[in-house]
Design a protein around this motif. Structure first.
Motif, PDB file in Angstrom:
ATOM      1  N   MET A 190     -36.941   5.883  25.075  1.00 25.26           N
ATOM      2  CA  MET A 190     -35.512   5.802  25.364  1.00 25.26           C
ATOM      3  C   MET A 190     -34.838   5.180  24.150  1.00 25.26           C
ATOM      4  N   SER A 191     -33.840   5.858  23.611  1.00 29.27           N
ATOM      5  CA  SER A 191     -33.261   5.384  22.351  1.00 29.27           C
ATOM      6  C   SER A 191     -31.744   5.423  22.373  1.00 29.27           C
ATOM      7  N   ASP A 213     -36.150   1.326  23.854  1.00 27.91           N
ATOM      8  CA  ASP A 213     -37.252   0.837  23.020  1.00 27.91           C
ATOM      9  C   ASP A 213     -37.236   1.466  21.633  1.00 27.91           C
ATOM     10  N   ALA A 214     -36.103   2.138  21.293  1.00 20.68           N
ATOM     11  CA  ALA A 214     -36.019   2.770  19.980  1.00 20.68           C
ATOM     12  C   ALA A 214     -34.562   2.991  19.596  1.00 20.68           C
ATOM     13  N   VAL A 215     -34.347   3.144  18.281  1.00 22.91           N
ATOM     14  CA  VAL A 215     -33.033   3.481  17.731  1.00 22.91           C
ATOM     15  C   VAL A 215     -33.213   4.631  16.751  1.00 22.91           C
ATOM     16  N   LEU A 266     -37.839  -2.933  18.336  1.00 24.70           N
ATOM     17  CA  LEU A 266     -37.500  -1.553  18.662  1.00 24.70           C
ATOM     18  C   LEU A 266     -38.076  -0.611  17.605  1.00 24.70           C
ATOM     19  N   LYS A 267     -38.579   0.527  18.033  1.00 28.74           N
ATOM     20  CA  LYS A 267     -39.022   1.566  17.110  1.00 28.74           C
ATOM     21  C   LYS A 267     -37.806   2.174  16.417  1.00 28.74           C
ATOM     22  N   THR A 268     -38.016   2.720  15.231  1.00 26.59           N
ATOM     23  CA  THR A 268     -36.901   3.280  14.464  1.00 26.59           C
ATOM     24  C   THR A 268     -37.222   4.693  14.006  1.00 26.59           C
ATOM     25  N   LYS A 269     -36.188   5.539  14.035  1.00 28.45           N
ATOM     26  CA  LYS A 269     -36.333   6.931  13.590  1.00 28.45           C
ATOM     27  C   LYS A 269     -35.137   7.298  12.725  1.00 28.45           C
ATOM     28  N   LEU A 270     -35.419   8.023  11.665  1.00 25.22           N
ATOM     29  CA  LEU A 270     -34.385   8.486  10.736  1.00 25.22           C
ATOM     30  C   LEU A 270     -34.456  10.000  10.636  1.00 25.22           C
ATOM     31  N   ASP A 271     -33.326  10.659  10.834  1.00 22.51           N
ATOM     32  CA  ASP A 271     -33.215  12.095  10.595  1.00 22.51           C
ATOM     33  C   ASP A 271     -32.554  12.298   9.237  1.00 22.51           C
ATOM     34  N   THR A 272     -33.123  13.164   8.395  1.00 24.61           N
ATOM     35  CA  THR A 272     -32.583  13.346   7.049  1.00 24.61           C
ATOM     36  C   THR A 272     -32.805  14.767   6.563  1.00 24.61           C
TER      37      THR A 272
END
Length: 234
Positions: free
Chosen positions: A17-18, A64-66, A92-98
């Motif tokens: 869930m982010s 639990d994520a951004v 929190l877990k982290t994600k980057l879209d690029t």
């Protein structure tokens, strides 16, 4: 930080869930862009980092994520790094879209990213022909940087039949190194170039055919459609 909005999602970071922040501004003008309102930096508003930190803090009990997506987040790489560092303060877990056009900026931020979703829009030597910008070498460098790091790397391609063919997809599969390759459905409802509204949406059957053809070259392949969501190819 220039932000075009934020949502809560169970889809953008698989299994988590982010909160998803959409940054404004992009250096590319892909004809099939599904967030064309975010291409121009004026498509967002300046929100102080302290306010974004507060949003994360207020949400930390049920996420639990951004995820930081766009637009192109690395146009604001300094602020993006600060935001991701804040996430780790709350475990929190982290994600980057690029889109991969800024490997030097990516290198400075990669140590605070757990998951990178990298758009591979074409075979590396065909970027100019397919999307109009000769940035394939930069995207390849970003891919190699991510794959050599500790983060999880998903490469993903939106298959647009009027711009690409199955042979292009096979060439991409032979060129990339990643933990997961996702073939995304083209949908003509929201696109930058109105001419593409006449291009039919790709079907699940089309994507499955391509995925099964390229599976021998990659360990993990997934297709993503509006009708069936994410499907791992066995």
């Amino acid at each position: 930080m220039r932000i075009g909005g934020h949502i809560t999602s169970t889809l953008e970071f698989p299994g988590h869930m982010s909160i998803v922040f959409f940054t404004a501004g992009c250096n590319l003008l892909c004809s099939y862009c599904h967030n064309p309102e975010l291409i121009d930096v004026d498509g967002g508003e300046d929100i102080p980092l302290k306010e974004l930190y507060r949003i994360i803090q207020d949400s930390s009990d049920f996420i639990d994520a951004v995820v930081i997506t766009g637009g192109e987040p690395l146009l604001q790489s300094d602020d993006a790094k600060k935001l991701l560092e804040c996430c780790h303060d709350y475990d929190l877990k982290t994600k980057l879209d690029t889109n991969g056009c800024y490997p030097k900026k990516l290198k400075k931020i990669i140590d605070v990213v757990d998951y990178v979703a990298l758009d591979v829009k074409a075979p590396f030597d065909a970027y100019k022909e397919i999307i109009g910008d000769d940035v394939g070498d930069l995207v390849k460098k970003s891919m190699e940087l991510c794959y050599d790091s500790d983060c999880f790397l998903e490469c993903r391609t939106t298959y647009v039949p009027s711009l690409m063919n199955p042979e292009d997809m096979e060439k991409i599969a032979k060129e990339i190194t990643c933990d997961l390759y996702t073939i995304q459905q083209f949908r003509n409802r929201t696109v930058l170039d109105e001419k593409l509204q006449n291009t039919p949406n790709t079907t699940r059957k089309e994507l499955l055919k391509i995925a099964n053809k390229i599976k021998p070259f990659l360990d993990n392949v997934k297709i993503k459609t509006g009708e069936f969501g994410d499907e791992i190819i066995k």
